[in-house]
Design a protein around this motif. Structure first.
Motif, mmCIF file in Angstrom:
data_model
loop_
_atom_site.group_PDB
_atom_site.id
_atom_site.type_symbol
_atom_site.label_atom_id
_atom_site.label_comp_id
_atom_site.label_asym_id
_atom_site.label_seq_id
_atom_site.Cartn_x
_atom_site.Cartn_y
_atom_site.Cartn_z
ATOM 1 N N UNK A 1 0.834 -1.206 0.000
ATOM 2 C CA UNK A 1 0.000 0.000 0.000
ATOM 3 C C UNK A 1 0.869 1.257 0.000
ATOM 4 N N UNK A 2 1.914 1.265 0.802
ATOM 5 C CA UNK A 2 2.819 2.411 0.866
ATOM 6 C C UNK A 2 3.533 2.604 -0.470
ATOM 7 N N UNK A 3 4.005 1.514 -1.066
ATOM 8 C CA UNK A 3 4.661 1.599 -2.367
ATOM 9 C C UNK A 3 3.720 2.092 -3.454
ATOM 10 N N UNK A 4 2.475 1.648 -3.420
ATOM 11 C CA UNK A 4 1.485 2.102 -4.400
ATOM 12 C C UNK A 4 1.192 3.587 -4.235
ATOM 13 N N UNK B 1 4.685 -4.264 -8.162
ATOM 14 C CA UNK B 1 4.637 -4.368 -6.700
ATOM 15 C C UNK B 1 3.657 -5.446 -6.261
ATOM 16 N N UNK B 2 2.519 -5.536 -6.947
ATOM 17 C CA UNK B 2 1.509 -6.536 -6.590
ATOM 18 C C UNK B 2 2.035 -7.949 -6.807
ATOM 19 N N UNK B 3 2.736 -8.169 -7.898
ATOM 20 C CA UNK B 3 3.283 -9.504 -8.181
ATOM 21 C C UNK B 3 4.309 -9.886 -7.117
ATOM 22 N N UNK C 1 9.956 -10.766 -0.530
ATOM 23 C CA UNK C 1 9.771 -9.713 0.471
ATOM 24 C C UNK C 1 10.940 -8.733 0.432
ATOM 25 N N UNK C 2 12.149 -9.246 0.293
ATOM 26 C CA UNK C 2 13.338 -8.399 0.191
ATOM 27 C C UNK C 2 13.256 -7.504 -1.046
ATOM 28 N N UNK C 3 12.828 -8.076 -2.175
ATOM 29 C CA UNK C 3 12.666 -7.289 -3.407
ATOM 30 C C UNK C 3 11.599 -6.222 -3.214
ATOM 31 N N UNK C 4 10.520 -6.556 -2.530
ATOM 32 C CA UNK C 4 9.470 -5.576 -2.249
ATOM 33 C C UNK C 4 10.019 -4.423 -1.411
ATOM 34 N N UNK D 1 11.084 3.725 -4.483
ATOM 35 C CA UNK D 1 9.987 4.690 -4.608
ATOM 36 C C UNK D 1 10.203 5.875 -3.665
ATOM 37 N N UNK D 2 10.662 5.603 -2.446
ATOM 38 C CA UNK D 2 10.954 6.677 -1.484
ATOM 39 C C UNK D 2 12.026 7.591 -2.059
#
Length: 105
Positions: free
Chosen positions: A10-13, A63-65, A82-85, A92-93
């Protein structure tokens, strides 16, 4: 793990949408242009708004994948996903911070 992954997604989106809005604002400034060639080609052929929407949709889908893989995959692959996410959200930040920094100049 599911809650943390959901929050990261959600934060990344949200950051993706903020980044697109900041990019759109920056491109209105004289002398500003997109440096990344594929996005610039999209902007030239589709227009800035549509190109940014397409890029944002692709980024959120990516991000969803990765988030789905972090939740549904077997443990070793889930940890990698999870690490890639985390890295993607960190990127993105940095993208938002960079755009904001350019706007302050």
């Amino acid at each position: 793990m599911i809650r943390v992954t959901s929050v990261l997604f959600a934060f990344g989106s949200l950051l993706t949408l903020i980044d697109a809005a900041l990019t759109r604002q920056l491109l209105r400034e004289p002398g500003m242009t997109e440096r990344w060639l594929p996005v610039r080609v999209l902007m030239d052929s589709l227009g800035v708004d549509v190109a940014l929407a397409v890029c944002s949709a692709v980024a959120v889908a990516g991000l969803a994948v990765v988030a789905w893989g972090a939740v549904r995959a077997r443990p070793p692959l889930a940890s990698v996903a999870f690490f890639v996410l985390c890295i993607a959200v960190g990127a993105r930040v940095c993208g938002c911070a960079n755009n904001f920094g350019v706007m302050l100049r």
